[in-house]
Motif scaffolding. Sequence first.
Motif, PDB file in Angstrom:
ATOM      1  N   GLN A   1       0.742  -1.237  -0.125  1.00 30.29           N
ATOM      2  CA  GLN A   1      -0.092  -0.090   0.019  1.00 30.29           C
ATOM      3  C   GLN A   1       0.828   1.220   0.078  1.00 30.29           C
ATOM      4  N   GLY A   2       2.222   1.227   0.820  1.00 35.17           N
ATOM      5  CA  GLY A   2       2.736   2.423   1.108  1.00 35.17           C
ATOM      6  C   GLY A   2       3.430   2.773  -0.375  1.00 35.17           C
ATOM      7  N   LEU A   3       3.631   1.726  -1.021  1.00 33.23           N
ATOM      8  CA  LEU A   3       4.593   1.868  -2.399  1.00 33.23           C
ATOM      9  C   LEU A   3       3.870   2.230  -3.558  1.00 33.23           C
ATOM     10  N   LEU A   4       2.685   1.640  -3.476  1.00 34.57           N
ATOM     11  CA  LEU A   4       2.130   1.538  -4.861  1.00 34.57           C
ATOM     12  C   LEU A   4       0.783   2.197  -4.954  1.00 34.57           C
ATOM     13  N   GLY A   5       0.307   2.579  -3.592  1.00 32.47           N
ATOM     14  CA  GLY A   5      -1.162   3.295  -3.517  1.00 32.47           C
ATOM     15  C   GLY A   5      -2.003   2.205  -3.295  1.00 32.47           C
ATOM     16  N   PHE A   6      -3.341   2.567  -2.679  1.00 37.00           N
ATOM     17  CA  PHE A   6      -4.043   1.366  -2.472  1.00 37.00           C
ATOM     18  C   PHE A   6      -4.858   0.605  -3.717  1.00 37.00           C
ATOM     19  N   GLY A   7      -5.185   1.342  -4.608  1.00 34.40           N
ATOM     20  CA  GLY A   7      -5.892   0.758  -5.758  1.00 34.40           C
ATOM     21  C   GLY A   7      -4.914  -0.309  -6.574  1.00 34.40           C
ATOM     22  N   LEU A   8      -3.846   0.254  -6.776  1.00 38.46           N
ATOM     23  CA  LEU A   8      -2.693  -0.872  -7.341  1.00 38.46           C
ATOM     24  C   LEU A   8      -2.270  -1.872  -6.394  1.00 38.46           C
ATOM     25  N   ALA A   9      -2.202  -1.591  -5.210  1.00 31.35           N
ATOM     26  CA  ALA A   9      -1.778  -2.750  -4.248  1.00 31.35           C
ATOM     27  C   ALA A   9      -2.564  -3.869  -4.381  1.00 31.35           C
ATOM     28  N   VAL A  10      -4.055  -3.445  -4.311  1.00 33.66           N
ATOM     29  CA  VAL A  10      -5.199  -4.444  -4.254  1.00 33.66           C
ATOM     30  C   VAL A  10      -4.650  -5.393  -5.532  1.00 33.66           C
ATOM     31  N   VAL A  11      -4.622  -4.776  -6.720  1.00 29.51           N
ATOM     32  CA  VAL A  11      -4.391  -5.534  -7.959  1.00 29.51           C
ATOM     33  C   VAL A  11      -2.992  -6.521  -7.717  1.00 29.51           C
ATOM     34  N   VAL A  12      -2.061  -5.850  -7.522  1.00 30.91           N
ATOM     35  CA  VAL A  12      -0.960  -6.742  -7.435  1.00 30.91           C
ATOM     36  C   VAL A  12      -1.042  -7.767  -6.426  1.00 30.91           C
ATOM     37  N   ALA A  13      -1.490  -7.599  -5.166  1.00 27.22           N
ATOM     38  CA  ALA A  13      -1.876  -8.430  -4.252  1.00 27.22           C
ATOM     39  C   ALA A  13      -2.693  -9.714  -4.842  1.00 27.22           C
ATOM     40  N   THR A  14      -3.838  -9.363  -5.722  1.00 30.87           N
ATOM     41  CA  THR A  14      -4.524 -10.299  -6.296  1.00 30.87           C
ATOM     42  C   THR A  14      -3.582 -11.024  -7.153  1.00 30.87           C
TER      43      THR A  14
END
Lengths: 313, 397
Positions: free
Chosen positions: A54-67
């Motif tokens: 989250q800190g690195l990519l921002g919330f939206g992108l973090a969710v996509v990458v986490a998926t």
Amino acid sequence: MDTLLFSLLNGVIYGLLLFMVSAGLTLVFGMMGVLNFAHASFYMLGAYFAYTLQGLLGFGLAVVVATLLAGAVGAVVERFFLRRVHHHGHAHELLLTFGLSFIVAETIKLLFGNFPVNYQVPAMLDGSAFSLGGQQYPLYRLLMGGVALVMFALLYLLLTRTRVGIIVRSAIYRPRMVEALGHNVQFVFMGVFGVGAALAGLAGAIAGAFYTTSPNMALEIGVMVFVVVVVGGLGSLGGAMLASLLIGLLTSLAVGIDRSLADLLAFVGAKEWAQAVGGLLTLKLSSLASTLPFALMLLVLLLRPQGLMGDKT
Amino acid sequence: MALLAALPVLLSAGLLNAAVQMLIAALFASAYSLLAGRAGMLSFGHAAYFGVGAFATVHAMNALGGNGLLPTPLMPLVGAAAGLAFGVVAGWFATQRSGTAFAMITLAIAELLHSLAPQLKGLFGGESGISAMRMPAWGFTFGSTTQVYYLTLVWVLLSLLLLHFHTRTPAGRLTLGLRENSHRLRFLGYDVHLLSVSAFAISGLFSGVAGGLQVLANEAANYVVFDPGVSAGVVLNSYIGGVGVFLGPALGAALMSFFGYAVSDTTQAWLLYQGVLFVLVMMFMPQGLVGLWDAAAARVRRLGAARAVPLLLAWLIAALLLTAGAVFLIELVQRLCSQEYRALAAQADALPPVTLWKGTWEVASVTTWAWPLGLLALGGGLLAFAHQQLKATEEHP
């Protein structure tokens, strides 16, 4: 009235969330006959990946990458762990995934500590969607429900309207025949396993921000998801949907009811007796909310052992 | 046997307590394996029967104004009765389904109890639990650990004997049939559901004895005995030991709880090691650690001692090297991720060295990381070499 509406909505959204996790589980079970004990671990992994990124990519992108990451871990588990022990039988596979879920939970405890981490809804989404009778309804809840619905629609379209969907569905029923027709069934299995894991990861990344993200979250939702698939019928996607909504509504409505069995018995004039007995009879229904799904499961097993929409015994 | 009887003379009080826990874990694992190993029904919620036995015993000890329902040495009988009764009820539900669904139902029943127990204060004592006293009986005071140890030893040996006897009875033989081919059993005219429930109930009975013994040893019971971790522990212990052999699970449980006791002060990652060991056993030695002994014996028989022993030694050294490397790495990472270290690093605004095994290790230095990685590489290389040699000798005997 407003409270009832709110708890209905909460129940439906919690149900959709449960469905997001149980869809992958029941899909994999229908296909390979493997109950993936580690499935809820992917839910937890999704939440922790998103929290870290989250800190690195921002919330939206973090969710996509986490998926995507959760899906990749799922594919690795299928390819390098499950496939190796496949010839030992289903019980062995179940035990292996049980061990893996244990390892995931312990690793997370090791890396992040055995307490909830501070993973929160971003300020931008932390508003209210609408207000009813003076009460605000959080926007983020609606967003969770929306994501689950979109995911469900995409999954449905993918399975019923595309070539990939045809191959996947036929691989469930006649894997040997599909293989003979020149499709790489092993790869299809790995793909389905990965997609199931990614769905669970997505659910975790989104829900973790709203609920708590802790090393216990996998077990908590995992048990509930197992109840969902037993109630709905193993391997049935429709059953999983029905059971998810049912359990979501049941828990959410029960929290609002401030009555006990003793009050119910008052109608037959046995209230004093019930209060004298105490124990289970005087417990408020609201404090029993977390146990109701298990009671529902036992009831379903008693009346319809194959589950609400299951046909396999 | 003589060694087990002589332990109180040899061990300190702390170790003797650990021995009591080992015996209880061994009995619990054996009771579990009757169901999981012999009957082929995987239960993931066996803490429920253990816990029910424990709470029944603690209530029996407090009954009749603290005098106890039965003399202290007979207390585990109450645990047995409760485990049996709850096993019959839960088993009746759970065995409606077989295989995977069965596993999930047992898990849900245990979770039902786990979430209900803190609410029912009268029965389970809420967060603080219930405590009781061991009353003197039959000329023993049960005040010292030694007397508790002998009491536990007698009960565990008796229970193991009975469990072994059960494998010899017709009912025990039919239990094996449940695992192998339940359709055929039904075809032969047996009531499969009844048989499953009986196997479940007997497993519950001996789990209840183990729970009762635990209460006698601790003089208290808390709803934590219903924790999913307890259920998970017995699964891991049994399969690490090997459910194929009668004493396998007991040995596995004793070994694991001994290590758990021995390393509990030095590491926080013991459960992780246990999980990793379990997965390794599941993937590479499905017969468990007991099966390892058989496999080694088979090699010696086939290749002759002169050629097999060096190979086995190489395997052993490789395994030790790999373990050392992995433990080193995990402990290092654990120290780095711990809260204390993070606070320290934030305070100093730099990466302070890590203290591990009486030495300090610079985080940024290459040698710190070269140690565990080197150990891993060495172990891996030796393992590959031993494997190659084994293949070569088997191809050209």
